[in-house]
Design an enzyme around this catalytic site. Sequence first.
Site, PDB file in Angstrom:
ATOM      1  N   HIS A 126     -10.746   0.678  -2.998  1.00  0.00           N
ATOM      2  CA  HIS A 126     -12.089   0.620  -2.404  1.00  0.00           C
ATOM      3  C   HIS A 126     -13.178   1.226  -3.293  1.00  0.00           C
ATOM      4  O   HIS A 126     -12.942   2.241  -3.956  1.00  0.00           O
ATOM      5  CB  HIS A 126     -12.097   1.399  -1.082  1.00  0.00           C
ATOM      6  CG  HIS A 126     -11.186   0.854  -0.024  1.00  0.00           C
ATOM      7  ND1 HIS A 126     -11.258  -0.447   0.424  1.00  0.00           N
ATOM      8  CD2 HIS A 126     -10.188   1.438   0.691  1.00  0.00           C
ATOM      9  CE1 HIS A 126     -10.342  -0.632   1.371  1.00  0.00           C
ATOM     10  NE2 HIS A 126      -9.663   0.490   1.548  1.00  0.00           N
ATOM     11  N   ASP A 135      -4.766  -0.770  -1.789  1.00  0.00           N
ATOM     12  CA  ASP A 135      -6.132  -0.615  -1.335  1.00  0.00           C
ATOM     13  C   ASP A 135      -6.901  -0.093  -2.540  1.00  0.00           C
ATOM     14  O   ASP A 135      -6.420   0.813  -3.241  1.00  0.00           O
ATOM     15  CB  ASP A 135      -6.150   0.461  -0.234  1.00  0.00           C
ATOM     16  CG  ASP A 135      -6.443  -0.104   1.137  1.00  0.00           C
ATOM     17  OD1 ASP A 135      -6.477  -1.328   1.290  1.00  0.00           O
ATOM     18  OD2 ASP A 135      -6.636   0.722   2.060  1.00  0.00           O
ATOM     19  N   CYS A 140      -2.294  -2.810   7.496  1.00  0.00           N
ATOM     20  CA  CYS A 140      -2.158  -3.709   6.338  1.00  0.00           C
ATOM     21  C   CYS A 140      -0.843  -4.481   6.338  1.00  0.00           C
ATOM     22  O   CYS A 140      -0.802  -5.632   5.887  1.00  0.00           O
ATOM     23  CB  CYS A 140      -2.358  -2.919   5.049  1.00  0.00           C
ATOM     24  SG  CYS A 140      -4.075  -2.359   4.916  1.00  0.00           S
ATOM     25  N   ASP A 178       0.789  -1.254   0.000  1.00  0.00           N
ATOM     26  CA  ASP A 178       0.000   0.000   0.000  1.00  0.00           C
ATOM     27  C   ASP A 178       0.816   1.298   0.000  1.00  0.00           C
ATOM     28  O   ASP A 178       0.482   2.242   0.735  1.00  0.00           O
ATOM     29  CB  ASP A 178      -0.963   0.015   1.202  1.00  0.00           C
ATOM     30  CG  ASP A 178      -1.975  -1.110   1.155  1.00  0.00           C
ATOM     31  OD1 ASP A 178      -1.869  -1.983   0.280  1.00  0.00           O
ATOM     32  OD2 ASP A 178      -2.874  -1.120   2.017  1.00  0.00           O
ATOM     33  N   HIS A 205     -10.496   6.885   1.433  1.00  0.00           N
ATOM     34  CA  HIS A 205      -9.130   6.830   0.898  1.00  0.00           C
ATOM     35  C   HIS A 205      -9.050   5.741  -0.160  1.00  0.00           C
ATOM     36  O   HIS A 205      -9.848   4.792  -0.164  1.00  0.00           O
ATOM     37  CB  HIS A 205      -8.109   6.536   2.021  1.00  0.00           C
ATOM     38  CG  HIS A 205      -8.353   5.213   2.683  1.00  0.00           C
ATOM     39  ND1 HIS A 205      -9.276   5.042   3.687  1.00  0.00           N
ATOM     40  CD2 HIS A 205      -7.828   3.978   2.460  1.00  0.00           C
ATOM     41  CE1 HIS A 205      -9.306   3.774   4.057  1.00  0.00           C
ATOM     42  NE2 HIS A 205      -8.437   3.093   3.317  1.00  0.00           N
ATOM     43  N   LYS A 245      -7.096  -5.014  -3.195  1.00  0.00           N
ATOM     44  CA  LYS A 245      -7.822  -5.531  -2.009  1.00  0.00           C
ATOM     45  C   LYS A 245      -8.789  -4.491  -1.468  1.00  0.00           C
ATOM     46  O   LYS A 245      -8.643  -3.299  -1.764  1.00  0.00           O
ATOM     47  CB  LYS A 245      -6.813  -5.949  -0.936  1.00  0.00           C
ATOM     48  CG  LYS A 245      -5.938  -4.820  -0.473  1.00  0.00           C
ATOM     49  CD  LYS A 245      -4.830  -5.350   0.412  1.00  0.00           C
ATOM     50  CE  LYS A 245      -3.954  -4.236   0.928  1.00  0.00           C
ATOM     51  NZ  LYS A 245      -4.659  -3.251   1.753  1.00  0.00           N
TER      52      LYS A 245
END
Length: 183
Positions: A51, A49, A130, A11, A64, A89
Amino acid sequence: MKKTKALLIVDVQNDFCPGGTLAVPEGEKVVPLINKLIAEFPVICASKDWHPTESVHFQKWPVHCVAGSKGAKFHPELDTNSIDLVLLKGTYNKDNGYSAFEATNIDFVQWLQTRNITDLYICGLATDYCVKASCLDAVREGFHVYLIEDAIRGVDLQRGDSEKSISDMRDAGVEIIDSEAIY
Ligand code: VGL
């Protein structure tokens, strides 16, 4: 069996670096170290990440790393040329996706096994979320796991969270090393 190692960069995205919506203190400082480490590994994986805007994850955290946004891009100075695999993810509304092993775009364990990876070296952001989740899953999956302590930074919502996380990882069987040990 011959040992094969891979680097997992967790990340290192704009939103976790200064100016980002969930900036990790000194998050950008891991970048030059990681760029140097990359040359030492035959296989490089990097998680992101990624999302949806409606993620349950945003009930706990500021918005974020929304998929496709500038905040979700890798830090501009991260050397991305040698990355063999990008893991996405937290991609579903109900999915926090802290661990790189929760990637939804690939079966990460199978990908590593196919390449005979036995040793996983982990660095990136953030130590207490993470990075920790990825290290613990990697141990559970049977990899020999090294945490590169100078190439991680933590959120530290509570003072000491990162230190406690490192100690939990050590207890789980993660070897804590400095990048200098790799050269
Ligand atoms: C992370 C907090 C929330 C991380 C992601 O990458 O460690 N931390 N979402």
